[in-house]
Design an enzyme around this catalytic site. Sequence first.
Site, PDB file in Angstrom:
ATOM      1  N   ARG A   1       3.781  -8.394   0.138  1.00 52.90           N
ATOM      2  CA  ARG A   1       4.840  -8.439   1.161  1.00 52.90           C
ATOM      3  C   ARG A   1       5.605  -9.760   1.055  1.00 52.90           C
ATOM      4  O   ARG A   1       6.803  -9.811   1.296  1.00 52.90           O
ATOM      5  CB  ARG A   1       4.223  -8.312   2.556  1.00 52.90           C
ATOM      6  CG  ARG A   1       3.614  -6.951   2.837  1.00 52.90           C
ATOM      7  CD  ARG A   1       3.043  -6.882   4.240  1.00 52.90           C
ATOM      8  NE  ARG A   1       2.436  -5.590   4.530  1.00 52.90           N
ATOM      9  CZ  ARG A   1       1.157  -5.289   4.308  1.00 52.90           C
ATOM     10  NH1 ARG A   1       0.336  -6.196   3.810  1.00 52.90           N
ATOM     11  NH2 ARG A   1       0.703  -4.094   4.603  1.00 52.90           N
TER      12      ARG A   1
ATOM     13  N   ASP B   1      -1.545  -1.345  11.729  1.00 55.00           N
ATOM     14  CA  ASP B   1      -2.811  -1.769  11.123  1.00 55.00           C
ATOM     15  C   ASP B   1      -3.995  -1.180  11.892  1.00 55.00           C
ATOM     16  O   ASP B   1      -4.982  -0.742  11.288  1.00 55.00           O
ATOM     17  CB  ASP B   1      -2.889  -3.301  11.086  1.00 55.00           C
ATOM     18  CG  ASP B   1      -1.785  -3.898  10.211  1.00 55.00           C
ATOM     19  OD1 ASP B   1      -1.384  -3.238   9.241  1.00 55.00           O
ATOM     20  OD2 ASP B   1      -1.316  -5.016  10.511  1.00 55.00           O
TER      21      ASP B   1
ATOM     22  N   ARG C   1      -4.374   2.421  10.998  1.00 54.43           N
ATOM     23  CA  ARG C   1      -5.048   2.598   9.694  1.00 54.43           C
ATOM     24  C   ARG C   1      -6.567   2.467   9.866  1.00 54.43           C
ATOM     25  O   ARG C   1      -7.333   3.273   9.343  1.00 54.43           O
ATOM     26  CB  ARG C   1      -4.504   1.567   8.689  1.00 54.43           C
ATOM     27  CG  ARG C   1      -3.106   1.930   8.247  1.00 54.43           C
ATOM     28  CD  ARG C   1      -2.507   0.953   7.265  1.00 54.43           C
ATOM     29  NE  ARG C   1      -1.264   1.524   6.735  1.00 54.43           N
ATOM     30  CZ  ARG C   1      -0.226   0.819   6.300  1.00 54.43           C
ATOM     31  NH1 ARG C   1      -0.263  -0.497   6.304  1.00 54.43           N
ATOM     32  NH2 ARG C   1       0.845   1.427   5.843  1.00 54.43           N
TER      33      ARG C   1
ATOM     34  N   HIS D   1       0.430  -9.864   9.328  1.00 50.25           N
ATOM     35  CA  HIS D   1       0.467  -8.554   8.666  1.00 50.25           C
ATOM     36  C   HIS D   1       0.390  -8.768   7.151  1.00 50.25           C
ATOM     37  O   HIS D   1       1.371  -8.674   6.433  1.00 50.25           O
ATOM     38  CB  HIS D   1       1.770  -7.850   9.051  1.00 50.25           C
ATOM     39  CG  HIS D   1       1.888  -6.469   8.509  1.00 50.25           C
ATOM     40  ND1 HIS D   1       0.924  -5.513   8.673  1.00 50.25           N
ATOM     41  CD2 HIS D   1       2.882  -5.860   7.816  1.00 50.25           C
ATOM     42  CE1 HIS D   1       1.323  -4.388   8.101  1.00 50.25           C
ATOM     43  NE2 HIS D   1       2.498  -4.581   7.568  1.00 50.25           N
TER      44      HIS D   1
END
Length: 336
Positions: free
Chosen positions: A115, A175, A178, A202
Amino acid sequence: MKGIVLSSRPLVEGPNEHVPAGGKYSLMRAKVTVVGAGNVGSVTAQEIAMRDYADVVLVDIVEGMPQGKALDLMQTGPVLGYNSKVTGANSYEETAGSDVVVITSGVARKPGMSRDDLLKTNMGIVKSVTESVVAQSPDAVLIVVSNPLDAMCHVAFDAAGLPKERVIGMAGVLDAARFRTFVAMELGVAMEDVQALVLGGHGDTMVPLPRFTTVGGIPITELMSEDRIAALSERTANGGAEIVSLLKTGSAYYAPGNSAALMVDAIVHDKNRVVPVSTLLEGEYGINGLYVGVPVKLGAGGIKEIIEVKLTDDELAALQKSSQAVKSLVDAMANL
Ligand SMILES: NC(=O)c1ccc[n+]([C@@H]2O[C@H](COP(=O)([O-])OP(=O)(O)OC[C@H]3O[C@@H](n4cnc5c(N)ncnc54)[C@H](O)[C@@H]3O)[C@@H](O)[C@H]2O)c1
């Protein structure tokens, strides 16, 4: 028969009329802008339109694309039975007076990229987009989605000049979703019975918290071995990369788009949802001046309260390590 009077304002409104998030007439339409009509932005816009409480403006730099997607979403209205007005635009006049703005513009990851590799490109995009949306909608709550998420929240906060409660980032909802998914799959239980808490930046330093992750109220520490919990925590931290490596051309968008829509729901309906959100910490959890994901109370006007839970020394150390990863990106941006 006399109808029930729900509001003093007409139910059918003119094109620019709307009601502030959490305002007096909560049965009226809100106005939500989604910037970036790519994968995540399209799903976010679709989900909000389908829920029928807001008109949606979809903005992108690609000419014709947001207009085409908006028309497609309008034509879904008769099929699914919603009346949200969806418009597409390449500039910001149409977005004026939005209650919530979701910023998804930027580039997404490709295989082999972290990211953080998106930093330079997305920094410029998020800065200019934020300035443009705030000029049209100074009362809006901004939800940043573009990556690297926590660093982009800093960019948006600096560019917006709004109170921190109204510049927030979406990551923790995704998150945690998940982690919930992996726990439900492992135990063969209903997804909706699994609640989870994932804190931190993140990125791969995010901090899934097994102590606060429950199945029907039972902590997973009672239901799974430490090894399995560690494996699922690691899979959660790498959850985005796992999808990037499968898709090969981009990153996840169904769960991210829905997670952003959940946050829009919480704000427009003043739900006071307790969810992890990236927010500017000012001493909470021993972290100062950094956007990091922590549990908050989310409702009208954005963040109403940062919730500080008592962490063990190990959990706190992991959260502070994760915040250092955010700090290194913020420092890197200062030199770009
Ligand atoms: N926070 C999270 O949990 C999370 C999850 C998934 C994706 N993301 C991030 O969200 C962003 C979007 O992902 P995506 O899959 O939708 O990417 P995408 O490439 O499908 O869409 C991005 C869109 O932004 C547009 N855009 C670029 N510059 C713009 C500008 N200046 N103004 C308006 N629009 C502009 C592009 O034209 C494109 O349509 C990425 O940065 C991605 O990494 C974050």
